[in-house]
Motif scaffolding. Structure first.
Motif, mmCIF file in Angstrom:
data_model
loop_
_atom_site.group_PDB
_atom_site.id
_atom_site.type_symbol
_atom_site.label_atom_id
_atom_site.label_comp_id
_atom_site.label_asym_id
_atom_site.label_seq_id
_atom_site.Cartn_x
_atom_site.Cartn_y
_atom_site.Cartn_z
ATOM 1 N N THR A 122 26.469 75.509 32.742
ATOM 2 C CA THR A 122 25.071 75.172 33.011
ATOM 3 C C THR A 122 24.400 76.350 33.724
ATOM 4 N N PRO A 123 23.186 76.734 33.279
ATOM 5 C CA PRO A 123 22.511 77.855 33.955
ATOM 6 C C PRO A 123 22.329 77.582 35.449
ATOM 7 N N SER A 124 22.516 78.617 36.253
ATOM 8 C CA SER A 124 22.307 78.475 37.691
ATOM 9 C C SER A 124 20.833 78.284 37.985
ATOM 10 N N GLN A 125 20.520 77.628 39.084
ATOM 11 C CA GLN A 125 19.127 77.389 39.437
ATOM 12 C C GLN A 125 18.964 77.307 40.947
ATOM 13 N N ARG A 126 17.714 77.110 41.340
ATOM 14 C CA ARG A 126 17.394 76.975 42.748
ATOM 15 C C ARG A 126 16.981 75.522 42.954
ATOM 16 N N THR A 127 17.669 74.815 43.824
ATOM 17 C CA THR A 127 17.396 73.395 44.038
ATOM 18 C C THR A 127 17.007 73.154 45.494
ATOM 19 N N ILE A 128 15.855 72.540 45.687
ATOM 20 C CA ILE A 128 15.471 72.214 47.061
ATOM 21 C C ILE A 128 16.186 70.939 47.468
ATOM 22 N N ILE A 129 16.954 71.005 48.530
ATOM 23 C CA ILE A 129 17.722 69.839 48.987
ATOM 24 C C ILE A 129 16.906 69.082 50.046
ATOM 25 N N VAL A 130 16.467 69.824 51.053
ATOM 26 C CA VAL A 130 15.635 69.227 52.099
ATOM 27 C C VAL A 130 14.381 70.080 52.222
ATOM 28 N N GLU A 131 13.216 69.450 52.143
ATOM 29 C CA GLU A 131 11.972 70.210 52.275
ATOM 30 C C GLU A 131 11.151 69.610 53.403
ATOM 31 N N ASP A 188 19.585 74.995 47.871
ATOM 32 C CA ASP A 188 20.816 75.393 47.208
ATOM 33 C C ASP A 188 20.426 76.355 46.084
ATOM 34 N N ASP A 189 20.841 77.605 46.208
ATOM 35 C CA ASP A 189 20.324 78.622 45.290
ATOM 36 C C ASP A 189 21.446 79.395 44.596
ATOM 37 N N GLY A 190 21.646 79.105 43.322
ATOM 38 C CA GLY A 190 22.665 79.800 42.544
ATOM 39 C C GLY A 190 22.207 81.151 42.026
ATOM 40 N N LEU A 191 20.972 81.522 42.356
ATOM 41 C CA LEU A 191 20.413 82.786 41.860
ATOM 42 C C LEU A 191 20.019 83.738 42.984
ATOM 43 N N TYR A 192 20.319 83.372 44.213
ATOM 44 C CA TYR A 192 19.941 84.172 45.379
ATOM 45 C C TYR A 192 20.444 85.613 45.205
ATOM 46 N N SER A 193 19.564 86.562 45.438
ATOM 47 C CA SER A 193 19.895 87.960 45.171
ATOM 48 C C SER A 193 21.145 88.399 45.937
ATOM 49 N N LYS A 194 22.159 88.821 45.192
ATOM 50 C CA LYS A 194 23.428 89.312 45.725
ATOM 51 C C LYS A 194 24.230 88.266 46.506
ATOM 52 N N GLY A 195 23.879 86.997 46.355
ATOM 53 C CA GLY A 195 24.605 85.938 47.056
ATOM 54 C C GLY A 195 26.059 85.865 46.616
ATOM 55 N N LEU A 196 26.932 85.460 47.539
ATOM 56 C CA LEU A 196 28.361 85.376 47.223
ATOM 57 C C LEU A 196 28.635 84.273 46.201
ATOM 58 N N ARG A 197 27.716 83.336 46.065
ATOM 59 C CA ARG A 197 27.907 82.268 45.077
ATOM 60 C C ARG A 197 26.841 82.321 43.976
ATOM 61 N N THR A 198 26.346 83.516 43.724
ATOM 62 C CA THR A 198 25.360 83.710 42.666
ATOM 63 C C THR A 198 26.073 84.050 41.363
ATOM 64 N N SER A 199 25.647 83.443 40.281
ATOM 65 C CA SER A 199 26.168 83.782 38.954
ATOM 66 C C SER A 199 25.197 83.217 37.923
ATOM 67 N N PRO A 200 25.240 83.713 36.672
ATOM 68 C CA PRO A 200 24.281 83.207 35.676
ATOM 69 C C PRO A 200 24.498 81.727 35.344
ATOM 70 N N ILE A 201 25.757 81.289 35.386
ATOM 71 C CA ILE A 201 26.065 79.895 35.018
ATOM 72 C C ILE A 201 27.001 79.298 36.052
ATOM 73 N N ASP A 202 27.118 77.960 36.053
ATOM 74 C CA ASP A 202 28.148 77.341 36.887
ATOM 75 C C ASP A 202 29.432 77.224 36.065
#
Lengths: 461, 450
Positions: free
Chosen positions: B301-310, B283-297
């Motif tokens: 809260t600052p956006s981040q990259r969260t590994i859900i399943v690895e 789950d990546d809130g910082l993905y380059s040019k992503g439709l759901r990318t933004s600096p904060i939620d």
């Protein structure tokens, strides 16, 4: 406000528009969500805005704003005209179906206005319902929702129509979750009516919540539904879903016109068995889909869409009616000021027949009795639909047998309607919010018990 | 920035009126959409354009441990005072929520670029009509059995500002543009449809050519009916189908609210194997040019990259501040809110990662199977068990590595837990569809009923 709207429609006409429609709306709404007796949110809100729709030489332009000052409204009108002009450069002719010019003020009778009812009373109402679900069984968790809405709307058209509508409604919905040994089953219920806060006394939400909880508990013991083709008997609520999803959407004239309906070109033809009569009734008093007028100022009415299996009509707005040479049926509805009116259903249902449920069951050797709706979807262009039921039972030799869960079925509209082999005399109607084109609209759908042959059932077993 | 002033004023007002904590979100949104329909049978040539300008303010008030929300679309000083007053009143009368700890504390958000294209502020309307006209005609001419073609463009830009009494004060602008083509046809009584859409952050990246080509391709393949035998088989889900299914069968299962209430089939599964070893979901809130990318939620809260399943193992759920602090951890930046609503949890850009196989091989390796482009009925998924029963439509039969035609009226049933475990391979045709960034994905042993 009426003067301001008339000013806008007149100004639009002066600038060359063939038709201008200005719609003002102010609404007050409260949404409350409760989970296991805890108020998750209680959210009041007030909005007002204006929508302007312009027809210019066959091109449509629409602008909406919630900044209500003469200056911003003038700007919105300018935008709508500009967009209509640009649309018109590459379009066919649009002839709006005629409709009488109306000056009217109408309202839903309200004893306890929603806006003046303290929010504590609303919270108390939903908490009591939520509590009775959990009192039914210790293994129940619950989610309950309350929404109310009161609006004042003014519709002005350049033809001279001026209608003021005051409307008010309450929607209640809940989910009961029963869990035991790692298995969770759910059951939902909802109820909605037009009126003020006084209608909460008639909504029986405590009993409804308790019943839903009991159903969820019963479902824990149910078996997963089998997959395959079956004769299915649906109850009135599920019949309503078929009426709405499978046929209602296909009878919307905008889709007919745009070639996305399977019912195009079939007026006067047989589209279902003789048992099938389908009605859209916008003036069913107090029901959740009721209107006085639609958002083009056309009087709301009762329409027979299918009579004894013969397609008799479509639901129209003025544009589609004009193109198809049909009357405007008053089905152009907009969610609120942010949206243009599009063709929508109101209260849509199958007309009851004269059989009893026992008679429907009698001839079924092996089939499924499915009850309650759990949402559905349709592709009206190809005529495929899908919906889920709350619960189901196997039918063996005319008798209701094992209890089933996780039931969903699919079919093709025309085949399904032709495979209706029996319609009962009972009747049930159920509220829902219907989604189309990004707009959510209050509707109801219903009918009696109906027997359909050869439905595709998607099961796990 | 005007909106930032409004939210600051709102939280100050809230504090004056007795709020222990408060936050406010203000949004302004401009949307222009342009649509056209050409229809051969009825001779219809329909054009319409719509414009929406809206703004609004949402406020959240905390008094001791009671939370309340309110909103208004009228942003003058009196209306702001009025809505704050009303919301304070609700908070005062609500029972305290002992699980509530605090609103989010300020943290410096990352710098995010590429989510706002200023060309979308004044979109080229005339040019767009011309593009639509060309595409409508070209699409219609592509096949004699096509009867109706619809095409559309939507341009959106907006600004958001968020402030809370703990010191968060942030704002950003964003834009999006979407194009779509939809075809309806008929051949010897067989009704078919085909569509494609594309959404991007900036004008130059969106491609209606892609939409036209894909829509034509799959509409044409639908003109032939293919029969399959039901049973367990290999199924390839295209991203659009996967988005609908995952939204109900996966996202709701990793939503911390559902997990904490024990409603999710993925509750108590952290650190356990829940998917095939080859599968990773981020789950990546910082993905380059992503439709759901933004600096904060939506609560700052600052956006981040969260590994859900690895590599098949469940690593995290998605949280807002409420559910996170309740567990004594940090929010993953998944708070989602419009000014009209209370905070819920939504995915940011969810990325399905795995070794990529060429799409031709992904399909080419299938002896007998199904290619699914869309599903219906995913909303009825039972999130407690992950059980779903959906209609695969449109769906296409694959035989000996070739798409041989469309399959009408087939249903897919199973649990999403099994689907995750039966992941086999994924293509190289990665696109973003809604929240999901994924290619076509192949699963084994999926139960299909015809």
């Amino acid at each position: 406000m009426k003067d301001l709207l008339s000013y806008l429609t007149e100004k639009g006409e002066k600038e060359g528009a063939d038709y201008v429609e200005a719609r003002y709306q102010r609404f007050y709404t409260t949404r409350i969500e409760v989970r296991d007796g805890r108020v998750i949110s209680a959210l009041p809100g007030i909005e007002r805005g204006v929508a302007i729709r312009v027809l210019y030489k066959g091109g449509w332009g629409f602008a909406t704003t919630n900044e209500i000052e003469k200056e911003t409204l003038n700007k919105a009108l300018k935008t709508a005209i500009k967009m209509a002009k640009q649309s018109s450069l590459d379009t066919g002719e649009v002839k709006l179906a005629p409709t009488p010019i109306v000056e009217d003020e109408v309202e839903i009778k309200v004893e306890k206005p929603l806006e003046e009812t303290p929010i504590e009373e609303k919270i108390k109402f939903i908490l009591q319902a939520d509590k009775s679900a959990r009192e039914a069984s210790p293994i129940i968790k619950s989610t309950s929702n309350y929404q109310d809405y009161s609006e004042r709307k003014i519709i002005c058209t350049s033809s001279g129509t001026q209608i003021e509508i005051k409307n008010s409604w309450i929607f209640w919905g809940m989910w009961a979750y029963a869990s035991e040994a790692g298995l969770i089953q759910s059951y939902r219920d909802r109820f909605a009516m037009l009126g003020g806060f006084e209608i909460t006394e008639k909504m029986n939400v405590e009993e409804r919540s308790r019943r839903a909880a009991e159903k969820a508990v019963e479902l824990l013991k149910a078996k997963p539904a089998p997959g395959g083709r079956f004769t299915v008997i649906v109850d009135g609520v599920l019949a309503g879903l078929i009426a709405h999803e499978a046929i209602g959407h296909a009878s919307e004239a905008d889709g007919v016109l745009r070639g996305t309906s399977i019912l195009r070109g079939k007026l006067g033809e047989r589209v279902g068995s003789k048992h099938v009569t389908l009605i859209d009734d916008a003036i069913l008093a107090g029901k959740f889909g009721m209107d006085f007028y639609d958002d083009e100022g056309v009087k709301a009415q009762r329409k027979i869409l299918i009579q004894n299996g013969i397609l008799k009509g479509y639901l129209t707005n003025r544009e589609a009616a004009g193109k198809l040479n049909l009357p405007a049926t008053g089905n152009a509805r907009a969610q609120d000021y942010r949206y243009p009116p599009i063709v929508r259903m109101t209260n849509t249902y199958f007309k009851p027949g004269d059989m009893s449920l026992e008679e429907l069951l009698e001839d079924v050797k092996m089939g499924i009795y499915a009850k309650g709706g759990r949402g559905g979807q349709v592709n009206p262009a190809e005529g495929v639909f899908q919906f889920g039921a709350q619960e189901a039972y196997l039918i063996k030799n005319g008798e209701i047998a094992e209890h089933l869960r996780d039931f969903s079925m699919s079919g093709f509209i025309l085949q399904t309607l032709k495979n209706v082999t029996g319609v009962a005399k009972d009747f049930d109607i159920y509220p829902s919010f219907c989604g189309k084109g990004g707009q959510s609209m209050r509707t109801t759908c219903g009918g009696p018990h109906i027997r359909i042959e050869g439905m595709i059932v998607g099961g796990k077993a | 920035m005007e909106l930032l002033e409004i939210v600051k004023k709102t939280i100050n007002t809230a504090q004056r009126m007795g709020a222990s904590q408060a936050d406010a979100i203000a949004m302004r949104r401009h949307e222009i959409s342009i649509h056209g329909t050409n229809d051969k049978i009825g001779g219809l040539r329909e054009r319409r354009a719509e414009s929406e300008i809206s703004k609004g303010l949402g406020v959240r008030i905390v008094i001791k441990k009671s939370l309340a929300y309110g909103y208004t679309t009228v942003l003058d000083e009196n209306s702001i005072i009025d809505i704050v007053k009303r919301t304070v009143k609700i908070a005062e009368r609500k029972k305290p929520d002992e699980d509530f700890k605090t609103l989010p504390k300020p943290k410096k958000p990352p710098i995010v670029e590429g989510i706002f294209d200023k060309k979308i502020v004044n979109p080229p309307i005339e040019e767009t009509f011309e593009i639509l006209r060309k595409n409508l005609e070209e699409t219609m001419e592509a096949n004699e059995y096509f009867n109706t073609v619809r095409a559309g463009y939507t341009f959106i830009w907006g600004e958001t500002a968020i402030a809370n009494t703990l010191g968060i004060e942030e704002g950003y602008r964003e834009s999006a543009v979407a194009a779509s083509i939809y075809i309806v046809g008929e051949k010897n009584g067989l009704r078919i449809s085909g569509w494609e859409s594309d959404a991007k952050r900036s004008l130059n990246e969106v491609s209606i050519d892609y939409c036209r080509k894909e829509a034509i391709k799959y509409a044409e393949k639908a003109l032939t009916i293919a029969k399959i035998n039901g049973g367990e088989m290999t199924v390839i889900f295209q991203p659009s189908a996967l988005t609908s299914l995952m939204n109900y069968a996966f996202i709701r299962a990793i939503d911390a609210y559902n997990v904490q209430e024990g409603k999710s089939y993925l509750a108590n599964k952290l650190g356990k194997e829940v998917a095939a070893e080859k599968l990773t979901i981020i789950d990546d809130g910082l993905y380059s040019k992503g439709l759901r990318t933004s600096p904060i939620d939506d609560e700052g809260t600052p956006s981040q990259r969260t590994i859900i399943v690895e590599n098949g193992v469940l690593k995290s759920y998605i949280y807002d501040s409420y559910t996170a602090y309740k567990e004594g951890r940090e929010s993953t930046g998944n708070a989602s809110r419009s000014f009209r609503s209370s905070v819920t949890i939504s995915p940011r850009n969810q990325i399905v990662q795995g070794e990529e196989t060429k799409i031709d091989e992904l399909i080419g390796d299938v002896k007998e199977g199904l290619l699914v482009r869309g599903v219906m009925g995913a909303h009825s998924t039972n999130i407690a068990t992950g059980a779903f029963s959906i209609v695969a439509s449109p769906a296409y039969a694959i035989r000996k590595g070739e798409i041989i035609g469309q399959v009408k009226g087939c249903m897919i049933a199973g649990t999403f837990a099994d689907i995750l475990k039966n992941y086999e391979a994924q293509g190289d045709d990665k696109v973003q569809k809604g929240f999901l960034i994924a290619p076509s994905i192949r699963f084994r042993k999926v139960r299909v009923t015809v």
